[in-house]
Structure formats: C-alpha cells, structure tokens
Design an enzyme around this catalytic site. Structure first.
Site, PDB file in Angstrom:
ATOM      1  N   GLU A 100      19.658  48.818  41.072  1.00 32.63           N
ATOM      2  CA  GLU A 100      20.465  47.621  40.796  1.00 32.63           C
ATOM      3  C   GLU A 100      20.162  46.548  41.835  1.00 32.63           C
ATOM      4  O   GLU A 100      19.973  46.849  43.017  1.00 32.63           O
ATOM      5  CB  GLU A 100      21.948  47.993  40.821  1.00 32.63           C
ATOM      6  CG  GLU A 100      22.899  46.887  40.431  1.00 32.63           C
ATOM      7  CD  GLU A 100      24.334  47.384  40.304  1.00 32.63           C
ATOM      8  OE1 GLU A 100      25.247  46.546  40.362  1.00 32.63           O
ATOM      9  OE2 GLU A 100      24.547  48.611  40.168  1.00 32.63           O
ATOM     10  N   GLU A 104      26.990  38.817  43.211  1.00 32.12           N
ATOM     11  CA  GLU A 104      28.399  38.814  42.817  1.00 32.12           C
ATOM     12  C   GLU A 104      29.082  37.645  43.521  1.00 32.12           C
ATOM     13  O   GLU A 104      28.916  37.458  44.732  1.00 32.12           O
ATOM     14  CB  GLU A 104      29.098  40.127  43.185  1.00 32.12           C
ATOM     15  CG  GLU A 104      28.649  41.300  42.335  1.00 32.12           C
ATOM     16  CD  GLU A 104      29.461  42.554  42.606  1.00 32.12           C
ATOM     17  OE1 GLU A 104      29.686  43.312  41.661  1.00 32.12           O
ATOM     18  OE2 GLU A 104      29.865  42.764  43.775  1.00 32.12           O
TER      19      GLU A 104
END
Length: 286
Positions: A100, A104
């Site tokens: 990943e 964010e």
C-alpha cells in the site's frame, strides 16, 4: 524524404502499447464501490464527488490494476470544519500481506490546516509514517497529488513538488513493494476516534454532508490484466524521462528538502522512542 524501416515502425508501435498512459474518465475507468449513492460522477465523467454523513461515507476504486506507474489525481478537500474526517487516496493490493502507498488527509477545525499523512506498506507491514502541513489551502481549489512508483523508488508529490521519497533498499534488508499489483482507491470516511488531535476533536455532524471533489485522474502505468503486465520484463530502465526510470534530480531534491524542513511535522525515522530496538534499516541507510 527519408525512408523509415518496417522494423522501426514495429518497435515504436510496441513501445506505445507497453505502457498505458491515459487521461482517465471516471465513468469509464473507476467504479464507486460503497456509499449508497453518496458517490456521484457528473460532467460527462470529468468530475467525481464523495460525501460523508452520519450514516456512511463513500469510496471508489480504479478498474485497472497496476504493477508500477505514475498516478495523478486532482482533489479539492472538505472545506470548513472537517474535524474527524479522513479523505484517503492510495494504491493497495488485496490480501492479508498487502502492499500500500498512502495519501491520507486528516481534517481539522475551521481555520486550522489539514494534516497530510503518508505511509508505505509492504507485505502487510507499515509503520513508515511521515506527516506534513500543506503550504496552501487544499479546500479552496483543486490540487494535484501524485504517486510515482517504479522498481527503484516511490515518490510522493503535491502539485509537482516532491515531498517524500521511499527508495528500494532490498539489498539492505528493507522490503519494497514490487510484486503485487495494486489498484487506486479513494474514500471519505469518519475517523473521529483518532484523526483530529488524536481523537480529542470529534466530528460535528451538524456540518454534514461533507464533500470532497475529484478531477484530472491520470494513469501512466503498467496495467495488469489476467496476471499479465503490459510492461513485460520491467527493470526500471525506461526511456529517458520515463517514470519507469525517474529519480529526483538536484532541483527535485532541493524542493523536497524545502518541504521537509518547513512543513514536515512527523517522521518515523526520527522517532527513537517508538523504535526502542533501533530505527528501521531504511532510516539508518538514508
């Protein structure tokens, strides 16, 4: 007029098909995966919005999977009091040992800046957070957030300015995501338990629905279909200027230092208390 050989044409055509380079259309290239109507695609596929209310957030994903690529997205974040909300934009592989690459955006009270949280997971292990404040208001207009992922490095960029580089240091025992195809995902969701000031500030639902807007999705990538990559035998030796072999030049390194010196607010590589057995190997190598 100079003659062009048949073999030259064939090589050029093959090169053009090896790498998918597309200014994507949301109607064609992504699917809204959750939110019960809170995600909307408009403007003939050029604009996508996600919304969050007390009942649910929303999210979407790319239809394509990638094994290396440069992914760009223009995002306008939730305006006003966005405390407790998280807008996530990331690449991720499936499974319990996933890879990943994260952007964010952690919301905040009106007038306070967003926190940009970045992380890299390899085989299900993360703990590589770097956090930043932005040098502009990310809610007043669209800004471009880019992930460049090639066999040698991952570069996070904002409006073309690199903010973070994670190098392939497998030779020194550090895992690097290079074997698992990933999709692009984005979501808007409630994370009031931790997102704003460690969870001290909760979501003000009187301000709902919260909305994030997207445009300018661009994928220049090795697309994986039925387990086969459109870039066979990738070694990181792309053509001059290609993202497959791209690295930071002196200007890019200077830009990244400027961001990290002035806007970085957390770096796992300097958090000795968090790693009492010693900092991660990539921190020591850097």
């Amino acid at each position: 007029m100079a003659m062009i050989s048949y073999s030259t044409i064939v090589v050029a055509l093959l090169a053009s098909f090896m790498i998918c380079s597309v200014s994507a259309n949301f109607q064609r290239d992504v699917e809204i995966t959750w939110g019960d109507g809170r995600g909307q695609i408009t403007n003939n596929g050029d604009l996508l919005t996600l919304s969050l209310d007390k009942a649910s957030g929303s999210g979407f994903q790319s239809k394509n999977e990638y094994l290396f690529g440069k992914i760009d997205m223009q995002i306008k974040l939730v305006a006003g009091n966005s405390a407790g909300t998280v807008t996530a934009y990331y690449l991720k592989s499936p499974g319990s040992t996933w890879d990943e690459i994260d952007f964010e955006f952690l919301g905040n009270l009106s007038g306070d800046p967003y926190t940009l949280h970045t992380n890299v997971f390899t085989q299900g292990k993360g703990d590589r957070e770097q956090q930043f404040k932005l040098w502009f208001d990310p809610t007043s207009d669209f800004h471009t957030y880019s992930i460049l992922w090639n066999p040698q490095r991952i570069i996070f960029s904002v409006d073309g300015t690199p903010i973070r580089e994670f190098k392939n240091m497998e030779s020194q025992g550090t895992l690097f995501p290079k074997n698992q195809p990933m999709r692009m995902y984005s979501s808007l969701w409630n994370a009031e338990e931790w997102a704003t000031r460690g969870g001290l500030v909760k979501t003000d639902w009187s301000k709902a629905p919260f909305t994030a807007s997207y445009r300018g999705f661009n994928e220049e990538a090795c697309v994986v279909i039925n387990g086969q990559s459109s870039c066979p035998n990738v070694s990181g030796q792309g053509s001059t200027g290609s993202w497959l072999s791209q690295e930071l030049d002196s200007t890019g390194q200077e830009q990244m230092r400027w961001v990290q010196n002035n806007y970085m607010i957390y770096n796992y590589c300097t958090d000795a208390k968090r790693f009492p057995q010693g900092l991660p190997r990539e921190c020591l190598a850097a």
